[in-house]
Enzyme design. Structure first.
Site, PDB file in Angstrom:
ATOM      1  N   ARG A 134      47.593   8.598 -11.239  1.00 27.84           N
ATOM      2  CA  ARG A 134      47.211   9.900 -10.384  1.00 27.84           C
ATOM      3  C   ARG A 134      47.990  11.274 -11.032  1.00 27.84           C
ATOM      4  O   ARG A 134      47.307  12.373 -11.201  1.00 27.84           O
ATOM      5  CB  ARG A 134      47.379   9.935  -8.949  1.00 27.84           C
ATOM      6  CG  ARG A 134      48.810   9.524  -8.602  1.00 27.84           C
ATOM      7  CD  ARG A 134      49.159   9.675  -6.954  1.00 27.84           C
ATOM      8  NE  ARG A 134      50.296   9.433  -6.690  1.00 27.84           N
ATOM      9  CZ  ARG A 134      50.913   9.917  -5.469  1.00 27.84           C
ATOM     10  NH1 ARG A 134      50.166  10.586  -4.708  1.00 27.84           N
ATOM     11  NH2 ARG A 134      52.253   9.687  -5.312  1.00 27.84           N
ATOM     12  N   PRO A 153      17.326   9.364   2.191  1.00 28.22           N
ATOM     13  CA  PRO A 153      18.511   9.310   3.124  1.00 28.22           C
ATOM     14  C   PRO A 153      18.894  10.426   3.924  1.00 28.22           C
ATOM     15  O   PRO A 153      19.239  11.470   3.413  1.00 28.22           O
ATOM     16  CB  PRO A 153      19.656   8.704   2.473  1.00 28.22           C
ATOM     17  CG  PRO A 153      19.127   8.265   0.824  1.00 28.22           C
ATOM     18  CD  PRO A 153      18.137   8.831   0.846  1.00 28.22           C
ATOM     19  N   ASP A 175      51.526   1.937   4.418  1.00 30.44           N
ATOM     20  CA  ASP A 175      50.524   2.682   5.228  1.00 30.44           C
ATOM     21  C   ASP A 175      49.582   1.419   5.851  1.00 30.44           C
ATOM     22  O   ASP A 175      48.916   1.617   6.833  1.00 30.44           O
ATOM     23  CB  ASP A 175      49.467   3.304   4.213  1.00 30.44           C
ATOM     24  CG  ASP A 175      49.944   4.730   4.190  1.00 30.44           C
ATOM     25  OD1 ASP A 175      50.867   5.304   5.109  1.00 30.44           O
ATOM     26  OD2 ASP A 175      49.698   5.501   3.198  1.00 30.44           O
ATOM     27  N   HIS A 194       4.372   8.892   5.830  1.00 33.17           N
ATOM     28  CA  HIS A 194       4.489   9.652   7.002  1.00 33.17           C
ATOM     29  C   HIS A 194       3.494  11.209   7.178  1.00 33.17           C
ATOM     30  O   HIS A 194       3.958  11.945   6.303  1.00 33.17           O
ATOM     31  CB  HIS A 194       5.885  10.021   7.003  1.00 33.17           C
ATOM     32  CG  HIS A 194       6.876   9.192   6.877  1.00 33.17           C
ATOM     33  ND1 HIS A 194       7.364   8.201   5.857  1.00 33.17           N
ATOM     34  CD2 HIS A 194       7.703   8.463   7.690  1.00 33.17           C
ATOM     35  CE1 HIS A 194       8.015   7.147   6.053  1.00 33.17           C
ATOM     36  NE2 HIS A 194       8.531   7.431   7.370  1.00 33.17           N
ATOM     37  N   SER A 226      48.189  14.646  -3.136  1.00 26.18           N
ATOM     38  CA  SER A 226      48.390  13.261  -3.208  1.00 26.18           C
ATOM     39  C   SER A 226      47.382  12.866  -4.539  1.00 26.18           C
ATOM     40  O   SER A 226      47.917  12.020  -5.232  1.00 26.18           O
ATOM     41  CB  SER A 226      47.875  12.393  -2.035  1.00 26.18           C
ATOM     42  OG  SER A 226      48.744  12.472  -1.102  1.00 26.18           O
ATOM     43  N   HIS A 286      11.119  11.977   3.729  1.00 21.99           N
ATOM     44  CA  HIS A 286       9.727  11.183   4.120  1.00 21.99           C
ATOM     45  C   HIS A 286       8.647  11.812   4.079  1.00 21.99           C
ATOM     46  O   HIS A 286       7.461  11.335   4.131  1.00 21.99           O
ATOM     47  CB  HIS A 286      10.014  10.344   5.467  1.00 21.99           C
ATOM     48  CG  HIS A 286      10.348  11.311   6.492  1.00 21.99           C
ATOM     49  ND1 HIS A 286      11.636  11.913   6.839  1.00 21.99           N
ATOM     50  CD2 HIS A 286       9.650  12.080   7.653  1.00 21.99           C
ATOM     51  CE1 HIS A 286      11.564  12.698   7.708  1.00 21.99           C
ATOM     52  NE2 HIS A 286      10.352  12.835   8.464  1.00 21.99           N
ATOM     53  N   HIS A 306       4.418   9.551  13.503  1.00 22.06           N
ATOM     54  CA  HIS A 306       5.675   9.706  12.413  1.00 22.06           C
ATOM     55  C   HIS A 306       5.488   9.028  11.068  1.00 22.06           C
ATOM     56  O   HIS A 306       5.400   9.631   9.883  1.00 22.06           O
ATOM     57  CB  HIS A 306       6.836   9.336  13.179  1.00 22.06           C
ATOM     58  CG  HIS A 306       8.090   9.321  12.093  1.00 22.06           C
ATOM     59  ND1 HIS A 306       8.776  10.359  11.706  1.00 22.06           N
ATOM     60  CD2 HIS A 306       8.939   8.347  11.469  1.00 22.06           C
ATOM     61  CE1 HIS A 306       9.531  10.151  11.034  1.00 22.06           C
ATOM     62  NE2 HIS A 306       9.786   8.874  10.866  1.00 22.06           N
ATOM     63  N   GLU A 310      34.917  13.553   3.255  1.00 18.46           N
ATOM     64  CA  GLU A 310      34.333  12.609   2.056  1.00 18.46           C
ATOM     65  C   GLU A 310      33.176  12.538   1.809  1.00 18.46           C
ATOM     66  O   GLU A 310      32.851  12.622   0.505  1.00 18.46           O
ATOM     67  CB  GLU A 310      35.063  11.386   2.234  1.00 18.46           C
ATOM     68  CG  GLU A 310      36.634  11.350   2.275  1.00 18.46           C
ATOM     69  CD  GLU A 310      37.219  11.540   3.524  1.00 18.46           C
ATOM     70  OE1 GLU A 310      38.482  11.100   3.787  1.00 18.46           O
ATOM     71  OE2 GLU A 310      36.583  11.682   4.632  1.00 18.46           O
ATOM     72  N   ILE A 364      10.525  14.190  17.430  1.00 13.66           N
ATOM     73  CA  ILE A 364      10.129  12.911  17.477  1.00 13.66           C
ATOM     74  C   ILE A 364      11.021  12.095  16.198  1.00 13.66           C
ATOM     75  O   ILE A 364      11.221  12.807  15.036  1.00 13.66           O
ATOM     76  CB  ILE A 364       8.754  12.983  16.649  1.00 13.66           C
ATOM     77  CG1 ILE A 364       7.810  13.546  18.000  1.00 13.66           C
ATOM     78  CG2 ILE A 364       8.511  11.487  16.545  1.00 13.66           C
ATOM     79  CD1 ILE A 364       7.830  12.808  19.228  1.00 13.66           C
ATOM     80  N   PHE A 404      38.696   5.612   1.140  1.00 15.44           N
ATOM     81  CA  PHE A 404      37.613   6.403   1.965  1.00 15.44           C
ATOM     82  C   PHE A 404      36.499   6.710   1.039  1.00 15.44           C
ATOM     83  O   PHE A 404      35.652   7.427   1.379  1.00 15.44           O
ATOM     84  CB  PHE A 404      38.449   7.855   2.284  1.00 15.44           C
ATOM     85  CG  PHE A 404      39.606   7.558   3.148  1.00 15.44           C
ATOM     86  CD1 PHE A 404      39.481   6.710   4.295  1.00 15.44           C
ATOM     87  CD2 PHE A 404      40.740   8.222   3.011  1.00 15.44           C
ATOM     88  CE1 PHE A 404      40.736   6.565   5.234  1.00 15.44           C
ATOM     89  CE2 PHE A 404      41.990   7.987   3.624  1.00 15.44           C
ATOM     90  CZ  PHE A 404      41.782   7.240   4.913  1.00 15.44           C
ATOM     91  N   ARG A 424      48.803   4.942  -7.271  1.00 12.94           N
ATOM     92  CA  ARG A 424      49.953   5.883  -6.392  1.00 12.94           C
ATOM     93  C   ARG A 424      51.150   5.902  -7.121  1.00 12.94           C
ATOM     94  O   ARG A 424      52.002   6.703  -7.287  1.00 12.94           O
ATOM     95  CB  ARG A 424      49.948   5.450  -4.808  1.00 12.94           C
ATOM     96  CG  ARG A 424      51.140   6.188  -4.116  1.00 12.94           C
ATOM     97  CD  ARG A 424      51.301   5.423  -2.740  1.00 12.94           C
ATOM     98  NE  ARG A 424      52.243   6.371  -2.102  1.00 12.94           N
ATOM     99  CZ  ARG A 424      52.750   5.595  -0.974  1.00 12.94           C
ATOM    100  NH1 ARG A 424      52.600   4.443  -0.738  1.00 12.94           N
ATOM    101  NH2 ARG A 424      53.492   6.212  -0.259  1.00 12.94           N
TER     102      ARG A 424
END
Length: 692
Positions: A373, A132, A486, A30, A400, A70, A277, A429, A204, A454, A537
């Site tokens: 937990r 990323p 749940d 790039h 929790s 990049h 680019h 998260e 761009i 999650f 849990r």
């Protein structure tokens, strides 16, 4: 002699030329972004960055994160021209250049110190792996949090050991990513005035001009987050860039966003177009760009006389002076505060303090038991009392996940209380995992927590912790269909397999409270590996270790928990993790009544077991015993390597259902009767095979 202003221009254009040539030589990369933002990066490094090229790991250095990874050719060119020296994995300065001109010529090639995106632990001077989009800026928030925490704990009157700033260079793509929004919101709430994001707005992306997808007012968004926002109309105006960075340094209550309007592919025939680019400029484009920049058209990787010396008089001299002053300050600090100085030395070496495990609990046998937990929360608090730099929190789920540090003095990390040990990360998260990575890169021992389902939201950052070989601790509870009512949206099925598929990530699913203690004992000692703790849990029986093998077997990943009643070669091996281990023990008792000798193997960490020597593997899983049953409330993917083609696996093949746990266990076959019956079937099949 070249005038200073001319030297500035020459240095900036030299950066551009090296980037152009590196991409052209590789025929990949790039070029446009480095060309457009080179003047901003130059101003930051040459005039502001507190960074010593001769010592890239001194504790109070400013951090520079290239979130638009990049544009890595720009970073490699900076490391080369500023003479950054390499550091080995043991953090001993070696003295050789981190990046040579030959390295630049092998950009994006195998084993080059100049890979396609910045890679932590591969090239000295890289503070974090980026590529990323959004990950770099999100990780920088963790670095800034760590800086505030270090200052709050270790700075003393007359001894400002920590006041470093964190700069992240981001692009339009970074601003679009959701993780950036999560992280920016958190940074604004925490008033991280030591954090500066530089937004390279070149309008761009790969698909074209950003107005086809991205028309929001970014500055207004960040003002709403509680940031200081400064705009630079022309990326090539070094004085305007300098004023913006001065504005950041003067700000004491807010993070700063510097919005810089740049021209991608500046000076090339494809300036301000998508063609600048992600593709080399081509021979004609290279010549035209160099002609515009005043560089020799027929010379590649040209470094004009005086440019390296110019950098040496700027960042080199300033960084060296700042670093030497800090070392002198720290020497005096060591005499005045020897205990704190020793802590800092241990943090840098990722060593634990003396007696770190003195309070780790041993749990008595209890048929009712504890949710893992719950026991993890107790162990975490015992460990954190002894390891002051163990800091972390939850993505709004601490009640929790049981990750709240509750001992006296723990406190919350907030803008007004930066010495707090509990991070309130909010429902974020992805940013939570990235923030933990940033803190780990600053050598604290961070953890964050959420529900296992999650973990998918955080997977990119978890993967980067493994790729970078940093000991971030990812804590996940509600590990199975044990979340019952749940329903399928909250019942993890494929997540365990996905985490186990990540090279370098240790995934622990302990079976009872004492396995939890041993899991934390193993995790605390990690230097270059992240870990995922997967916890229940529901309550699990605390096993009677006078009847069964000690939980210290966790250190080897898997161990024989209970053998065949007669002590001989078992007829069948029952393999399980977490809540299913006690289920396997119940099935073992039922099989004993049928005269079938069953061995139960607890497998809390597959990755550690796979590292053991072959002899140990065969002790635990004798090749002659082909009758094997794996039991886990998750996808069966991966179990075949342990049960073999003659074994069976009881696992999940759907996404669960909404119902009380006891009904789900019966519905999906997680009962002693089902395990025992499956064991009988594989034993019978093995006997038929033996008799031909």
């Amino acid at each position: 002699m070249t005038e200073p202003d001319s030297l500035d221009t020459l240095a900036v254009n030299t950066l551009r030329g090296l980037c152009i040539d590196a991409v052209e030589q590789a025929n990949s990369g790039h070029p446009g972004t480095p060309m457009g933002i080179a003047a901003v990066a130059y101003t930051l490094w040459q005039r502001f960055l507190r960074f010593d090229p001769q010592d890239t790991i001194w504790l109070n250095r400013d951090r520079f994160v290239l979130s638009e990874g990049h544009a890595s050719a720009l970073l490699w060119s900076l490391l080369y021209l500023t003479g950054v020296r390499a550091v080995d994995p043991d953090y001993e300065v070696l003295g050789r250049p981190a990046v040579t001109l030959e390295d630049l010529k092998t950009f994006r090639q195998l084993d080059s110190k100049c890979p396609g995106h910045p890679e932590y632990r591969w090239t000295s001077g890289v503070e974090t792996t980026t590529g990323p989009l959004g990950q770099g800026v999100a990780t920088s928030v963790g670095m800034a949090i760590a800086g505030r925490w270090l200052a709050a704990r270790y700075n003393q009157p007359g001894f400002t050991l920590f006041d470093y700033d964190v700069y992240a260079l981001a692009g339009d793509g970074c601003m679009m990513e959701g993780v950036s929004a999560e992280a920016a919101s958190l940074a604004g709430h925490l008033q991280l005035a030591n954090l500066c994001w530089i937004y390279d707005s070149n309008r761009i992306t790969i698909e074209g001009y950003t107005d086809i997808t991205f028309t929001e007012d970014v500055a207004a968004r960040f003002l709403a987050y509680g940031w200081n926002v400064v705009t630079v109309a022309d990326a090539n105006d070094l004085d305007a860039v300098g004023r913006a960075l001065h504005s950041f340094r003067a700000e004491t209550e807010r993070p700063t966003l510097v919005v810089v309007h740049s021209h991608i592919g500046y000076g090339s025939p494809v300036e301000d177009t998508p063609k600048a680019h992600g593709s080399p400029l081509g021979p004609e484009g290279v010549r035209a760009a160099k002609r515009f920049l005043g560089l020799p058209e027929d010379q590649n990787f040209h470094v004009p006389e005086g440019v390296p010396e110019h950098f040496a008089r700027g960042i080199g001299a300033r960084g060296g002076e700042l670093r030497d002053g800090w070392v002198e300050l720290f020497d005096a600090y060591r005499r005045a505060y020897p205990a704190f100085a020793e802590e800092l030395a241990r943090i840098q070496r990722r060593e634990l303090p003396e007696g770190w495990d003195a309070e780790l609990p041993e749990f008595p046998a209890d048929e009712k038991g504890l949710a893992t937990r719950e026991s993890s929360g107790q162990v975490l608090n015992a460990l954190a009392r002894r390891v002051p730099w163990l800091v972390g929190g939850s993505a709004d789920l601490a009640p929790s996940t049981k990750t709240l540090l509750e001992f006296d003095g723990a406190g919350d990390f907030q803008a007004a209380t930066p010495s707090g040990r509990n991070l309130r990360l909010g429902v974020r998260e992805h940013a939570s995992a990235a923030v933990a990575n940033g803190m780990a890169l600053t050598k604290l021992r961070p953890y964050w927590s959420g529900f296992l389902i999650f973990s998918d939201y955080a997977k990119a950052a978890i993967r980067l912790s493994a790729l970078m070989e940093i000991p971030s601790i990812h804590i996940f509870t509600h590990d199975s269909i044990g979340v019952g009512e749940d329903g399928p949206t909250h019942q993890p099925v494929e997540q365990l397999a996905g985490l186990r598929a990540m090279p370098g990530l240790l995934v622990f699913r302990p079976a009872d409270a004492n396995e939890v203690t041993e899991t934390w004992r193993a995790v605390a000692r990690l230097h270059h590996e992240p870990a995922a703790l997967v916890l229940s849990r529901q309550a699990l029986p605390t096993l009677d270790r006078s009847r069964f093998a000690p939980a210290s077997g966790v250190a080897r990943g898997a161990y024989v928990l209970a053998d065949a009643p007669d002590g001989g070669v078992p007829d069948v091996i029952l393999l399980a993790t977490g809540s299913e281990v006690s289920l396997a023990l119940s099935a073992r008792e039922e099989l004993a009544g049928d005269g079938i000798g069953a061995r139960v193997v607890s497998m809390p960490c597959w990755e550690l077991f796979d590292r053991q020597e072959r002899e140990y593997h065969e002790q635990v899983l004798p090749p002659s015993v082909t009758a094997r049953v794996g039991v886990e409330q998750a996808s069966t993917f991966g179990w075949e390597r342990y049960v073999g083609d003659r074994g069976a696996v009881i696992g999940m093949h759907t996404y669960g259902a909404s119902a009380p746990l006891k009904h789900l266990l019966k519905q999906f076959g997680f009962t002693p009767e089902r395990v025992a019956q499956t064991a009988r079937e594989v034993v019978e099949a093995a006997r038929r095979d033996a008799t031909g």
